[in-house]
Design a protein around this motif. Structure first.
Motif, mmCIF file in Angstrom:
data_model
loop_
_atom_site.group_PDB
_atom_site.id
_atom_site.type_symbol
_atom_site.label_atom_id
_atom_site.label_comp_id
_atom_site.label_asym_id
_atom_site.label_seq_id
_atom_site.Cartn_x
_atom_site.Cartn_y
_atom_site.Cartn_z
ATOM 1 N N ASP A 120 34.054 52.956 38.032
ATOM 2 C CA ASP A 120 34.775 51.892 37.332
ATOM 3 C C ASP A 120 36.290 52.132 37.403
ATOM 4 N N CYS A 121 36.716 53.368 37.224
ATOM 5 C CA CYS A 121 38.139 53.716 37.352
ATOM 6 C C CYS A 121 38.647 53.382 38.745
ATOM 7 N N THR A 122 37.866 53.745 39.739
ATOM 8 C CA THR A 122 38.258 53.508 41.127
ATOM 9 C C THR A 122 38.450 52.028 41.393
ATOM 10 N N GLU A 123 37.458 51.238 41.022
ATOM 11 C CA GLU A 123 37.503 49.808 41.326
ATOM 12 C C GLU A 123 38.578 49.089 40.521
ATOM 13 N N THR A 124 38.723 49.436 39.239
ATOM 14 C CA THR A 124 39.722 48.779 38.401
ATOM 15 C C THR A 124 41.128 49.129 38.850
ATOM 16 N N THR A 125 41.401 50.395 39.127
ATOM 17 C CA THR A 125 42.725 50.812 39.564
ATOM 18 C C THR A 125 43.086 50.164 40.893
ATOM 19 N N ALA A 126 42.135 50.136 41.809
ATOM 20 C CA ALA A 126 42.392 49.514 43.108
ATOM 21 C C ALA A 126 42.699 48.032 42.950
ATOM 22 N N GLN A 127 41.970 47.357 42.080
ATOM 23 C CA GLN A 127 42.151 45.911 41.952
ATOM 24 C C GLN A 127 43.420 45.558 41.182
ATOM 25 N N VAL A 128 43.709 46.285 40.100
ATOM 26 C CA VAL A 128 44.854 45.942 39.255
ATOM 27 C C VAL A 128 46.173 46.394 39.877
ATOM 28 N N PHE A 129 46.214 47.597 40.434
ATOM 29 C CA PHE A 129 47.494 48.155 40.886
ATOM 30 C C PHE A 129 47.676 48.154 42.404
ATOM 31 N N LEU A 130 46.585 47.988 43.144
ATOM 32 C CA LEU A 130 46.694 47.899 44.609
ATOM 33 C C LEU A 130 46.342 46.510 45.122
ATOM 34 N N GLY A 131 45.767 45.678 44.256
ATOM 35 C CA GLY A 131 45.358 44.358 44.701
ATOM 36 C C GLY A 131 44.233 44.399 45.709
ATOM 37 N N LYS A 147 36.166 29.015 24.735
ATOM 38 C CA LYS A 147 35.150 29.387 25.727
ATOM 39 C C LYS A 147 34.961 28.269 26.748
ATOM 40 N N VAL A 148 34.879 27.038 26.269
ATOM 41 C CA VAL A 148 34.653 25.902 27.166
ATOM 42 C C VAL A 148 35.798 25.762 28.155
ATOM 43 N N PHE A 149 37.021 26.071 27.726
ATOM 44 C CA PHE A 149 38.182 25.900 28.595
ATOM 45 C C PHE A 149 38.543 27.172 29.372
ATOM 46 N N GLY A 150 37.604 28.103 29.471
ATOM 47 C CA GLY A 150 37.748 29.187 30.430
ATOM 48 C C GLY A 150 38.219 30.517 29.906
ATOM 49 N N GLN A 151 38.277 30.704 28.587
ATOM 50 C CA GLN A 151 38.649 32.032 28.073
ATOM 51 C C GLN A 151 37.615 33.055 28.552
ATOM 52 N N PRO A 152 38.049 34.142 29.191
ATOM 53 C CA PRO A 152 37.082 35.099 29.754
ATOM 54 C C PRO A 152 36.525 36.047 28.698
ATOM 55 N N GLU A 153 35.379 36.597 29.008
ATOM 56 C CA GLU A 153 34.798 37.627 28.132
ATOM 57 C C GLU A 153 35.489 38.969 28.317
ATOM 58 N N ARG A 154 36.264 39.096 29.401
ATOM 59 C CA ARG A 154 36.951 40.350 29.732
ATOM 60 C C ARG A 154 35.973 41.473 30.027
ATOM 61 N N GLN A 155 35.003 41.161 30.852
ATOM 62 C CA GLN A 155 34.035 42.171 31.270
ATOM 63 C C GLN A 155 34.451 42.864 32.561
ATOM 64 N N THR A 156 35.375 42.268 33.307
ATOM 65 C CA THR A 156 35.829 42.856 34.559
ATOM 66 C C THR A 156 37.351 42.790 34.617
ATOM 67 N N ALA A 157 37.929 43.471 35.608
ATOM 68 C CA ALA A 157 39.379 43.435 35.813
ATOM 69 C C ALA A 157 39.779 42.333 36.775
ATOM 70 N N CYS A 158 38.837 41.521 37.186
ATOM 71 C CA CYS A 158 39.113 40.481 38.177
ATOM 72 C C CYS A 158 39.777 39.283 37.515
ATOM 73 N N ALA A 159 40.894 38.832 38.094
ATOM 74 C CA ALA A 159 41.573 37.640 37.577
ATOM 75 C C ALA A 159 40.679 36.419 37.666
ATOM 76 N N CYS A 160 39.675 36.471 38.538
ATOM 77 C CA CYS A 160 38.780 35.332 38.725
ATOM 78 C C CYS A 160 37.890 35.088 37.520
ATOM 79 N N GLU A 161 37.826 36.027 36.582
ATOM 80 C CA GLU A 161 36.958 35.833 35.422
ATOM 81 C C GLU A 161 37.473 34.696 34.534
ATOM 82 N N ARG A 162 38.778 34.467 34.546
ATOM 83 C CA ARG A 162 39.340 33.344 33.784
ATOM 84 C C ARG A 162 39.239 32.085 34.636
ATOM 85 N N SER A 163 38.538 31.107 34.149
ATOM 86 C CA SER A 163 38.332 29.875 34.902
ATOM 87 C C SER A 163 39.358 28.830 34.492
#
Length: 837
Positions: free
Chosen positions: A492-503, A728-744
């Motif tokens: 989880d550290c690996t994937e989150t760090t890569a996605q947030v700080f390395l894109g 929730k209906v308008f796309g507020q994310p649950e914040r389960q992942t570090a992916c920006a795509c979670e917010r719709s």
């Protein structure tokens, strides 16, 4: 942009009509699929589109063919008086000076016998000669299992995720995805199914050939023909006994793609042949074009054929990603064409952002829109910078200000507002997964306040990242330590760090080499070695966790069993990491000014928050096959960011003060097709929290959230755990992942229902303490109330038609209060209110 509503615009279908965009997207997708299909057909090339060139270049200028099966394709480029370049490979005449040494067949040099010769290339009156040395023609030249048989299977798509490369394979036949596991592939090809897949005694009877040629029923359809390079390689490999490569066989260390990236092609010269050269550990350079795989970043702009010919379909830029096993390189091509009516208008440039955006627009022949109006800029800037609408007093003061620099002054004011820190903490809360489940209810508030303070104090981004990545200690006493609470294990550290700080989205490489990018499974676990010693343990205090660093602990690659050294992207294994905190070396590398990821990722993120689309989009998906829309602009923003000490406010101020940011969202016939080059402002649905705050602002009825102080705005919520249905209906994310795509930010029917007759808006409209009911009780006229509603919602006065339609509706109703509710409801349901523009 004037997104005005007319006399009958109170219809709720203004918003609902946006739902038809999905159907339009399907139609466009079908059209693009048709274009891509056309790209696979033979290309009708002009002999020389544009007349005879001033000169021609041929690549390579000399080469060696050292074994009987070596080939070398030649690229011919014409240079014209207007500076244009054209691929003339298919228009050139090739002649060998000695057919007994080398011949030219289908544009490729083929060895015939040892010796030296020249290949003469002619285009009109121009001639070039290429020296060729041929040797080793009597030597054995067996097919390489690794670099020919497996690459042949990859090229034909046999080991793709949709075919035999899927985890369970297809039809009882499984291959490793994109040939990442040669040992597995050897076993399944040679040993399984009673050796029927590869028949050494009768190669043509091998199922490996018969099925993809449809001589035997094959679910994947026809994938091979006898004149394919893949067929030739596979058949010969089988005929030679399905041998594997010896341990000392030369390895491919890198590939190069020619022409080099950056070529601009103008219609009708809209095709480009690619040449792929493999550099091997024995020093040889081999043409591997025929067994390389070609994909495009944008099939609407350009599509590559299997032989490496790229066909331009529309103006724009495309990254052609070339893969030869795990070696990946990219060729960036720009396609331009004349546009009827285009004339560059030399718009004013406020700073370097405009200069670089305009250069791209002029090249691709898009004319930028005019500046937006003052009311549009005011509303846009407030929502983008602090997430709320201005008060009526702020709006009228700004619109009445006649000073030339009032926009610049507004930008400076907004960046110092207390709401700024809270709004940008909301955005980072999504990335860092601030929610009760990940960091506990007590931890959420402490973590949130730390992020707010970081933005309020304008903490440099490098320090912000360092405090997160190097955090240890109590998650209560040192809130950044919650980074390692939310990322609960090494992977989880690996994937989150890569996605947030390395894109970089590295999740695919956890189980296998990334099928489309350069990241391998070794890379994944090598990066994870920086985090493997991070430990977590609870304390006696409820919900408190202590993060600490162990003195030992290594990462083992699960497929190979190899112990992995810490690995830095594009650098390699980290040296001398010792027993100290390994994360320090990763952070030091991240903060280097020449780091190719760190500053660009955040600069792109800031651009996206203001412009509605990243220069790289998605914003956390930097990869060869997803190039920046304007690479020079991204480079300049990153360099500016670094030179100003990673000052995020400086970058925001620069973008906000640009003419590009201040452009109108109204398109013109000359830029309506532009979706990524910033010729006009991007219209987009407001995010859930700013939209709810805007509704509360217009009605003057605040929303109450559980366990939060009265008056707390939605944009100031530390976590999404308030369970608000509207959000929730308008796309507020649950914040389960570090992916920006979670917010719709996509519109849907549930949103339309919420706006038309949902309980939240209904309750605020009926509240007797709301804005318009209180104004009516205070004796305000219908016109005064309507004007105030328009200014509150849209930051402008109503026009004559809007004012007369509204007052006529109120005057025509017996119940004035209900009529006012109708008018306010109608305003809240207009696109001008619901969308950022």
């Amino acid at each position: 942009m004037r997104i005005r509503h007319s006399r009958n615009s109170y219809s709720p279908w203004l918003f609902a009509s946006g739902l038809l965009l999905a159907a339009a997207t399907l139609v466009c997708g079908a059209a693009r699929a048709a274009e891509s299909e056309a790209a696979d057909k033979p290309v009708a090339l002009e002999p020389i589109a544009g007349g005879e060139p001033q000169r021609i270049d041929v690549f390579p200028t000399e080469f060696k063919l050292q074994t009987p099966r070596r080939r070398m394709h030649l690229l011919v480029t014409g240079h014209y008086a207007d500076g244009q370049q054209q691929d003339l490979t298919r228009a050139a005449e090739f002649v060998s000076s000695d057919d007994k040494v080398v011949a030219v067949e289908n544009g490729a040099a083929v060895p015939k016998g040892d010796g030296k010769a020249e290949i003469i290339i002619r285009i009109g009156s121009h001639e070039q000669r290429v020296a060729v040395e041929v040797s080793g023609q009597a030597a054995a030249d067996p097919v390489s299992f690794h670099f020919e048989a497996l690459t042949a299977l990859t090229k034909q798509g046999c080991n793709s995720g949709a075919c035999h490369g899927s985890p369970s394979g297809k039809g009882g036949f499984r291959l490793s995805l994109a040939a990442y596991d040669a040992v597995l592939d050897q076993r399944t090809l040679v040993r399984e199914d009673y050796n029927r897949r590869t028949n050494v005694a009768d190669p043509d009877a091998s199922l490996l050939l018969a099925k993809p040629m449809m001589q035997v029923a094959h679910g994947g359809g026809k994938r091979l023909a006898k004149d394919d390079a893949a067929y030739v390689a596979l058949r010969q490999w089988i005929a030679e006994g399905c041998r594997v490569d010896p341990d000392d066989a030369p390895q491919c260390v890198k590939i190069e793609v020619f022409p080099k990236a950056g070529r601009v092609l103008k219609r009708p010269a809209h095709t480009q042949q690619l040449l792929v050269l493999g550099h091997f550990s024995d020093g040889s350079v081999r043409d591997v074009t025929d067994l390389s795989t070609f994909t495009t970043s944008d099939a609407a702009v350009a599509t590559p054929r299997p032989d490496g010919l790229v066909v331009g379909l529309d103006r724009g830029e495309a990254a052609i990603v070339v893969r030869h096993l795990e070696k990946v390189e990219t060729c960036y091509l720009t396609f331009v064409k004349d546009i009827e009516g285009f004339a560059w208008t030399n718009p004013p440039q406020f700073n370097y952002v405009d200069k670089l955006v305009d250069a791209k627009l002029e090249q691709l022949k898009y004319v930028p829109s005019e500046l937006c109006t003052d009311d549009e800029f005011l509303r846009r800037a407030y929502l983008d910078v602090i997430g709320i609408l201005p008060t009526i007093e702020e709006t009228r003061a700004f619109l009445a200000d006649t000073s030339a620099d009032k926009r610049k002054k507004l930008v400076d004011t907004l960046l110092e507002r207390p709401e700024y820190g809270k709004y940008w903490a909301l955005k980072w809360g999504d990335l860092l997964r601030l929610n009760n489940k990940s960091v506990t209810s007590d931890g959420v508030f402490k973590y949130y306040e730390w992020i707010v303070r970081a933005f309020e104090s304008n903490m440099p981004y490098d320090k912000f990242a360092s405090e997160l990545l190097l955090a240890q200690g109590s998650t209560f006493a040192n809130p950044p330590a919650n980074y390692y609470r939310a990322t609960a294990d090494t992977n989880d550290c690996t994937e989150t760090t890569a996605q947030v700080f390395l894109g970089v989205r590295m999740q695919c490489a956890k189980c296998h080499n990334h099928p489309f990018e350069r990241w391998t499974q070794d890379n994944y676990y090598g990066l994870g070695a920086f985090f493997n010693r991070v430990q977590r343990k609870p304390t006696a205090r409820k919900d408190e966790l202590v993060v600490w660093i162990a003195r030992g602990g290594e990462v083992t690659q699960p497929r190979t069993g190899k112990q992995m050294k810490p690995w830095l992207p594009l650098v390699g294994d980290a040296e001398d990491v010792g027993d100290d905190d390994r994360r320090t070396q990763l952070v030091d590398w991240l903060m280097r000014p020449d780091n190719p990821f760190f500053a660009k990722v955040e600069a792109n993120r800031l651009w996206s928050q203001l412009m509605g689309r990243g220069i790289v989009e998605p914003i956390d998906d930097f990869r060869d096959s997803n190039p920046p829309a304007n690479a020079l602009l991204l480079d300049a923003l990153a360099e500016d960011f670094i030179s100003h000490g990673y000052d995020r406010k400086h970058v925001l101020r620069t973008i906000l003060n640009s003419r590009t940011y201040q452009a109108s969202a109204a398109t013109t016939p000359l830029n309506k097709d532009d979706v990524k080059y910033a010729s006009h402002a991007r219209v987009r649905l407001l995010a859930a929290e700013p939209l709810l705050d805007a509704i509360c602002h217009v009605t003057a009825v605040p929303e109450n959230f559980p366990n939060m102080p009265p008056g707390t705005r939605a944009t100031q919520l530390p976590s999404p755990d308030v369970n608000n249905d509207f959000l929730k209906v308008f796309g507020q994310p649950e914040r389960q992942t570090a992916c920006a795509c979670e917010r719709s930010n996509e519109s849907n029917l549930s949103q339309a229902l919420q706006l038309f007759n949902g309980p939240l808006i209904h309750a605020k409209l009926q509240n007797k303490e709301n804005r318009f009911h209180k104004l009516a009780a205070a004796g305000k006229t219908n016109e005064e109330i309507v004007r105030e509603l328009y200014v509150a919602a849209l930051c402008r006065e109503p026009n004559e038609n809007e004012l007369s339609a509204s007052t006529a509706h109120i005057d025509g109703k017996e119940d004035r209060g209900k009529a006012l509710e109708d008018v306010c409801w109608a305003i809240l349901n207009t696109n001008e209110f619901l969308f950022q523009h």
